[in-house]
Design a protein around this motif. Structure first.
Motif, PDB file in Angstrom:
ATOM      1  N   MET A   1      21.824 -49.348  32.715  1.00  0.00           N
ATOM      2  CA  MET A   1      21.898 -49.166  33.904  1.00  0.00           C
ATOM      3  C   MET A   1      20.864 -50.064  34.192  1.00  0.00           C
ATOM      4  O   MET A   1      19.594 -50.072  33.908  1.00  0.00           O
TER       5      MET A   1
ATOM      6  N   CYS B   1      16.988 -40.120  31.840  1.00  0.00           N
ATOM      7  CA  CYS B   1      15.601 -39.926  32.787  1.00  0.00           C
ATOM      8  C   CYS B   1      15.341 -41.113  33.785  1.00  0.00           C
ATOM      9  O   CYS B   1      15.491 -41.216  34.485  1.00  0.00           O
TER      10      CYS B   1
ATOM     11  N   LEU C   1      17.721 -43.246  35.408  1.00  0.00           N
ATOM     12  CA  LEU C   1      18.450 -43.000  36.502  1.00  0.00           C
ATOM     13  C   LEU C   1      17.132 -43.325  37.471  1.00  0.00           C
ATOM     14  O   LEU C   1      16.674 -43.672  38.348  1.00  0.00           O
TER      15      LEU C   1
ATOM     16  N   THR D   1      17.378 -46.766  38.419  1.00  0.00           N
ATOM     17  CA  THR D   1      19.069 -46.808  39.273  1.00  0.00           C
ATOM     18  C   THR D   1      18.974 -46.129  40.185  1.00  0.00           C
ATOM     19  O   THR D   1      19.719 -47.113  41.294  1.00  0.00           O
ATOM     20  N   ILE D   2      18.931 -45.216  40.731  1.00  0.00           N
ATOM     21  CA  ILE D   2      19.300 -44.454  41.521  1.00  0.00           C
ATOM     22  C   ILE D   2      18.049 -45.062  43.673  1.00  0.00           C
ATOM     23  O   ILE D   2      18.783 -44.888  44.704  1.00  0.00           O
ATOM     24  N   LEU D   3      17.782 -45.648  43.014  1.00  0.00           N
ATOM     25  CA  LEU D   3      16.652 -46.285  44.579  1.00  0.00           C
ATOM     26  C   LEU D   3      16.686 -47.187  43.706  1.00  0.00           C
ATOM     27  O   LEU D   3      16.204 -48.031  43.001  1.00  0.00           O
TER      28      LEU D   3
ATOM     29  N   GLU E   1      11.757 -48.561  41.026  1.00  0.00           N
ATOM     30  CA  GLU E   1      11.551 -47.422  40.128  1.00  0.00           C
ATOM     31  C   GLU E   1      10.956 -46.192  40.608  1.00  0.00           C
ATOM     32  O   GLU E   1       9.505 -45.967  41.547  1.00  0.00           O
TER      33      GLU E   1
ATOM     34  N   ILE F   1      11.224 -37.263  37.351  1.00  0.00           N
ATOM     35  CA  ILE F   1      13.352 -37.258  37.365  1.00  0.00           C
ATOM     36  C   ILE F   1      13.419 -36.368  36.633  1.00  0.00           C
ATOM     37  O   ILE F   1      14.211 -34.627  36.749  1.00  0.00           O
TER      38      ILE F   1
END
Length: 321
Positions: free
Chosen positions: A24, A281, A284, A287-289, A292, A298
């Motif tokens: 990821m 965590c 994530l 990765t999610i935005l 960083e 998180i």
């Protein structure tokens, strides 16, 4: 039987979850090319390893604090360890001594954490041994004082210093040196092994100090030793990764439900579960935005709802036996 099956199932799933964490990144999910993206692969492997070490430290420390204080809401930061370590790191950053070497900041954080714990222990003593209520109340008071001093350090620091302190307080698994990570890894593994060796004493302490004494446990020596080891691993984690909350609170509860309350199995399970949880965590967070997110954000977003769930579940029960 069910607890043993859950433990080995978790062990079997761990490599798959860690491999997914390595895959990821900001560009999506996929293994980096060894020829063109070798540095990216090494960076992700280092982050996953750091997550394993830091998560294991915080989770094992949470198990021990919950056993000693007999409080389901206890975590590594309840006795002011985090605030003390944060104050030590802030002093190192503001005074500029953190630039003297990669080991200076973690060392300052660790020293202040130990001083804070010693002060909490001294304030909580009622006769020969500290009381549970005394430890908790002293921890809250000392933590509040350290937090105030930390905010004062932030207010008088330069823009660069304030940015460094705030970024450190939000939590980050990007280590400055692989040698520091290796040293912290040795400290955490040694401390967690020492806590696991005290499983029998910790099992007795969960029954109460008087019952533990009648079972032949030296309560005072056990409490001091366990607190020192838990503080050692927690402050080492805080010194490297900053303030990452809720790992030491929610992972011990999840592992206790999966493998039972026996510390001979609970501590290894918490070490593995905490490490995998924090590595996931961090995966994530990057990765999610496109930008960083600090990993502490998180863990707080996941830990907050779990804390409310725990509060609702225990509403009709006594927090302290």
């Amino acid at each position: 039987m069910r607890n043993s099956r859950n433990f080995w199932l978790m062990m079997a799933l761990t490599p798959f979850i860690l491999t997914l964490c390595v895959m990821m990144g900001p560009s999506g999910i996929g293994m980096p090319d060894l020829n063109t993206d070798r540095e990216i692969l090494m960076l992700r492997l280092t982050r996953v390893l750091c997550g394993l070490i830091i998560g294991a430290a915080l989770s094992c420390a949470g198990v021990v604090f919950q056993a000693i204080l007999r409080n389901p809401l206890a975590e590594p930061y309840i006795l002011g360890v985090s605030s003390g370590a944060g104050l030590g790191a802030a002093i190192a950053i503001v005074t500029g001594i953190a630039a003297a070497g990669a080991y200076v900041l973690p060392l300052c954080a660790f020293v202040m954490a130990v001083i804070t714990l010693a002060l909490v222990y001294a304030l909580s003593r009622n006769g020969d041994s500290p009381s549970i209520y005394g430890l908790i109340l002293s921890g809250v008071i000392v933590s509040a004082v350290c937090s105030s001093l930390l905010m004062f350090m932030v207010s008088v620091s330069s823009i660069e210093g304030m940015h460094s302190i705030l970024w450190w307080m939000l939590g980050n698994l990007e280590v400055s040196s692989n040698n520091v990570l290796m040293l912290i890894g040795v400290v955490v593994v040694t401390g967690c092994f020492g806590l696991w060796a005290m499983s029998r004493e910790l099992n007795a302490l969960t029954l109460g100090h008087h019952m533990a004494h009648h079972l032949g446990i030296q309560v005072k020596v056990t409490i001091i030793t366990a607190l020192l080891l838990a503080t050692l691993v927690a402050s080492a984690a805080v010194g490297v990764a900053g303030l990452i909350g809720f790992v030491g609170l929610i992972v011990p509860h999840i592992m206790r439900n999966l493998v039972g309350a026996d510390h001979r199995r609970l501590i290894p399970a918490a070490a593995i579960g905490g490490g995998v949880f924090l590595a996931a965590c961090d995966a994530l967070a990057r990765t999610i935005l496109a930008v960083e997110i600090p990993v502490g954000v998180i863990t707080a977003l996941l830990g907050g709802p779990f804390f409310l769930f725990l509060l609702k579940r225990r509403r009709t029960q006594s927090w302290l036996d």
